[in-house]
Design an enzyme around this catalytic site. Structure first.
Site, PDB file in Angstrom:
ATOM      1  N   SER A   1       0.846  -1.198   0.000  1.00 59.95           N
ATOM      2  CA  SER A   1       0.000   0.000   0.000  1.00 59.95           C
ATOM      3  C   SER A   1       0.876   1.240   0.000  1.00 59.95           C
ATOM      4  O   SER A   1       1.980   1.233   0.554  1.00 59.95           O
ATOM      5  CB  SER A   1      -0.828   0.039   1.282  1.00 59.95           C
ATOM      6  OG  SER A   1       0.002   0.349   2.385  1.00 59.95           O
ATOM      7  N   ASP A   2       0.394   2.322  -0.598  1.00 58.34           N
ATOM      8  CA  ASP A   2       1.051   3.593  -0.349  1.00 58.34           C
ATOM      9  C   ASP A   2       0.922   3.866   1.152  1.00 58.34           C
ATOM     10  O   ASP A   2       0.041   3.318   1.836  1.00 58.34           O
ATOM     11  CB  ASP A   2       0.453   4.718  -1.186  1.00 58.34           C
ATOM     12  CG  ASP A   2       1.440   5.876  -1.310  1.00 58.34           C
ATOM     13  OD1 ASP A   2       2.373   5.953  -0.476  1.00 58.34           O
ATOM     14  OD2 ASP A   2       1.293   6.704  -2.219  1.00 58.34           O
ATOM     15  N   TRP A   3       1.811   4.745   1.655  1.00 54.94           N
ATOM     16  CA  TRP A   3       1.928   4.922   3.109  1.00 54.94           C
ATOM     17  C   TRP A   3       0.637   5.494   3.708  1.00 54.94           C
ATOM     18  O   TRP A   3       0.189   6.556   3.311  1.00 54.94           O
ATOM     19  CB  TRP A   3       3.148   5.792   3.402  1.00 54.94           C
ATOM     20  CG  TRP A   3       4.406   5.008   3.666  1.00 54.94           C
ATOM     21  CD1 TRP A   3       5.258   5.188   4.723  1.00 54.94           C
ATOM     22  CD2 TRP A   3       4.963   3.913   2.908  1.00 54.94           C
ATOM     23  NE1 TRP A   3       6.284   4.267   4.672  1.00 54.94           N
ATOM     24  CE2 TRP A   3       6.133   3.473   3.571  1.00 54.94           C
ATOM     25  CE3 TRP A   3       4.584   3.234   1.756  1.00 54.94           C
ATOM     26  CZ2 TRP A   3       6.908   2.412   3.105  1.00 54.94           C
ATOM     27  CZ3 TRP A   3       5.360   2.183   1.293  1.00 54.94           C
ATOM     28  CH2 TRP A   3       6.506   1.794   1.964  1.00 54.94           C
TER      29      TRP A   3
END
Ligand code: BGC
Length: 826
Positions: free
Chosen positions: A239-241
């Protein structure tokens, strides 16, 4: 169940092996592995020999894990600059250098490259992307990724998918038709998977592809059906952060890893979902298997990391890449390198004084040193007198206050009840305290500042969230609105706003700045207080500075004006609201050209800006965010030591009104990609509007004639185009031969023309060289949305060859008929 001891490298060599290994692990261990242990680390599992895998940003260098005080990284030219070289070998070498930097910083996976498209010139992360063309993006992006992985380090292709702008960046839903997705936005990911990329990042945004509308961290159709099952991706989808919001939907949607950690939406919630049967253990095993395979590939499990082999001088690589990426937009009269050595150089512009070497946001790295233009020119022309004139400051915010140089500061931390928890000397304050007492809820930063210079000093404190700022007894601003992780994600914390207070000083005196700050809890990004004290000295007005710059240009025998964007304009976190250069820079250039028509104008920006004076300037060079060797690279170009052989990877508009996608503001949370396949220059070809400089443009330091062309079907079902060009100038040079395709009329929506292939050649003055430009079958095909498959319609494909999409010099055609294409040269 007992933990298996699987330390033999063969146990993890393929996804199937890793699945077997995963099945043997206890469920709790497996679920724990699927969320990070910290901001950049994954969990270890010593029982099977798994050490923590580490991640680090990002596309302009490898920042590292933040574990070593004062650690620095090599700062490379911005990705658009790398794309502007149209040099896949150089891109591969840049990737190798990233891999080496990663190993030096203890990093296993680099969160790069970014292969989103430059769909709109105002896009905040435009500089971080390669191009507005999917093929150029793919060619350069896949080369960078392959270079990284060549050194045994993982690349993470981001951001999957249709993540091409920043407004409402964590929530908007891109509505994109399947044809545009396949031909444009997916294309670089498809090529990366084919090249064997080890990880892909799921974006913050959602996507509605006509089949499913979901956040990208939950998008089963795009992640499982297409990326994993159809394209055969065997790596990790991370996932993106802070992007993941759900356990069940995200786990079933194909996401493999939640970052950062610990905690977050998976952990116990995912364990419970598996126990309740909402997520199958098979899904979990598949995710764990992908993680184990990644760990194996980077040498964190079962095998040692592959040895780093790239040994070249990294500073020399950065300098060469920066110089050769620069694009000559205009070249009239005598080139700077052809003139007598200058005795006086007027170096003008805010970006000459302080070059902007990288865009804002998560890609930031901290180089040991940045070579300024003044430094570069002084080394190149040691006998010349260099007069540096800023010509006005286009930045809205004053420079950072050097607290230690002007006084001292203390920081008091307080708990909920206002009880003092600690009191520390903060004289070396650098804008943040990230190491707070666990019970701290607020902090007071009290700064004593000595103001010696008579006149009006401008002071402010930039901050976000709840605060009260008092400067010399005057309340500058106050707010009770708390913020959380959003201030990191929208980048407001990096360059925080602050209200200025003018302090008039007749005689030297000391004043106090008091910043009362709410502690910000930014989830995986930690807890901190943020205050950026700023200070502008009394000094000349902008008019006076511009006047001084004009006079310096008039008196010098070489005037170099460096204009551009800055940290207030180009950054992750927001889209720009204007394409104009900040401040009065246009006026500065125009006034300098009035007195010094041979002045060299250098643009230090990542994304397009309007250049209303362009036709008046004789030498104009686009220099990008050139990285840490900025000044030396510029001097190499001006002195003729290196040819600025770059070609624009995007279109430079003459007017904002002509831009096909002028903004990316979602409507009720939805961003309609109704430009379809007509992205970037394809939109300009459709509208017929004339840009300031077209896609592919770049004059270099020599001239070229296009002699002849022939095309033939290629064994892969594509075509091969043979082109001869001659260097008509008087110095050796490099030309990028570009082939644009025009499809036969038919039932499908197609761009007017699009880039099908390119090849770079070198030639000495007068030399003719031949090159073969492959146009792969996929570049000719169309996505047939009704049939849900690729098609290559029969007919005559016109192939137009030239120096840019608007400078097409040669023409040929090939007739393609299923099953056997028939050759016809033009
Ligand atoms: C960015 C990613 C980046 C991540 C970690 C996010 O906000 O969108 O590109 O890799 O942060 O810094």
């Amino acid at each position: 169940m007992t933990t298996p001891s699987l330390t033999a490298p063969e146990a993890f060599a393929t996804l199937a092996d890793c699945r077997a290994a995963a099945r043997a692990l206890p469920l709790a261990d497996k679920v724990r592995l699927l969320t990070g242990r910290s901001m950049w680390h994954l969990h270890a599992l010593p029982g099977i020999g798994l050490r923590p895998v580490t991640f680090s940003d990002g596309p302009v260098g490898v920042r590292g894990l933040g574990e070593v005080e004062g650690a620095t990284s090599i700062l490379f030219p911005t990705p658009s600059a790398v794309a502007a070289t149209w040099d896949v070998a150089l891109a591969f070498e840049v990737g190798q250098a990233f891999g080496r930097e990663a190993r030096d910083h203890g990093v296993d996976v680099v969160l790069a490259p970014q292969v989103n498209l430059q769909r709109t010139p105002v896009g905040g992360r435009h500089f971080e992307c390669f191009s507005e063309d999917p093929f150029l993006t793919s060619a350069i992006g896949v080369s960078v990724a392959s270079g990284i992985q060549d050194q045994g380090v993982g690349a993470c292709m981001k951001h999957y998918l249709a993540n091409d702008s920043e407004t409402e960046r964590t929530t908007y839903v891109s509505r994109v038709g399947m044809q545009a997705l396949r031909e444009v936005y997916l294309a670089p990911f498809e090529d990366a998977v084919r090249a064997g990329v080890w990880s892909v990042m799921a974006a913050y945004n959602g996507a509605d592809d006509g089949i499913e509308a979901a956040p990208m961290t939950e998008h089963r159709h795009l992640v499982v059906d297409i990326l994993k099952d159809e394209l055969g991706f065997d790596g990790v989808v991370v996932s993106d952060w802070e992007a993941t919001r759900t356990a069940t939907a995200a786990a079933n949607g194909g996401l493999d890893l939640v970052m950062p950690g610990p905690g977050g939406p998976w952990a116990e919630r995912l364990l419970a979902a598996v126990e309740a049967g909402r997520v199958s253990e098979r899904e979990i095993d598949d995710k764990v298997a992908r993680l184990l395979l990644l760990a194996h590939r980077v040498g964190a499990l079962g095998a040692e990391p592959a040895p780093v082999t790239h040994a070249a001088d990294l500073r020399a690589l950065v300098r060469r890449a920066a110089a050769s990426s620069m694009v000559v937009l205009r070249r009239e009269g005598v080139a700077p390198w052809d003139r007598p050595a200058p005795t006086t150089i007027a170096l003008i512009g805010a970006n000459a004084a302080r070059p902007h070497v990288l865009g804002g946001g998560s890609s930031t790295v901290h180089p040991a040193h940045v070579a300024t233009p003044a430094e570069g020119l002084a080394v190149r022309w040691p006998d010349a007198r260099i007069v540096l004139e800023r010509g006005g400051d286009p930045r809205a915010f004053a420079p950072r206050l050097d607290v230690a140089a002007r006084g001292a500061a203390t920081l008091v931390q307080r708990d909920d009840a206002g009880i003092e928890l600690s009191r520390t000397d903060a004289s070396s304050w650098a804008g943040w305290d990230k190491d707070l007492h666990p019970h701290a809820r607020s902090a007071e930063l009290r700064i004593r500042v000595r103001l010696d210079e008579p006149g009006v000093h401008r002071l402010s404190v930039g901050t976000v969230g709840a605060h009260r700022i008092v400067i010399d007894g005057v309340e500058a601003s106050a707010s009770e609105a708390a913020v959380g992780v959003d201030c990191v994600l929208d980048s407001s914390v990096n360059n925080p706003a602050g209200i200025e207070v003018d302090v008039a000083v007749a005689e030297a005196r000391e004043i106090e700045i008091l910043a009362t700050l709410g502690v910000i809890d930014a989830g995986g990004y930690g807890r901190f207080v943020r205050a950026e004290p700023r200070h502008a000295l009394p000094g000349p007005t902008a008019d006076q500075e511009i006047e001084a710059a004009v006079e310096a240009a008039r008196a010098a025998d070489l005037a170099v004006v460096v204009v551009g964007t800055n940290e207030e304009s180009e950054s992750e976190g927001w889209d720009r609201t204007t394409l104009a250069l900040p401040g009065r820079q246009d006026e500065l250039v125009a006034r300098v050209l009035d007195v010094a028509p041979d002045a060299v104008i250098v643009i230090n920006a990542g994304a397009p800006v309007l250049l209303p004076w362009l036709d008046r300037a004789r030498t104009v060079i686009w220099a990008w965010f050139p990285g840490q060797e900025a000044g030396h690279a510029l001097a190499d170009v001006l002195a003729g030591a290196v040819e600025p052989a770059g070609r624009l990877p995007w279109t430079l508009p003459a007017s904002a009104d002509d831009v096909p996608v002028p903004h990316a503001v979602p409507d009720a949370g939805s961003l309609s990609y109704d430009d379809g396949v007509h992205v970037g220059y394809r939109g300009w070809e459709r509208s017929g509007a004339t840009p300031a400089a077209p896609f592919g443009h770049g004059l270099g330091w020599t001239g070229w004639r296009y002699d002849d062309v022939a095309a033939a079907p290629a064994p892969d079902g594509g075509v091969e185009v043979d082109v001869a060009v001659t260097n008509t100038g008087d110095r050796e040079g490099r030309e990028v031969i570009q082939v644009y395709v025009e499809a036969p009329a038919g039932a499908h929506e197609r761009p007017v023309r699009w880039l099908g292939g390119f090849v770079a050649v070198h030639a000495r003055p007068g030399e003719t060289v031949r090159a073969r430009v492959p146009v792969a079958r996929r570049r000719l095909e169309v996505w047939d949305a009704e049939a849900a498959s690729w098609a290559l319609p029969n007919g005559e494909y016109r192939l137009r060859v030239g120096r840019s999409v608007r400078d097409l010099r040669l023409d040929t055609a090939v007739r393609l008929e299923a099953p056997e294409p028939v050759r016809r040269d033009g």
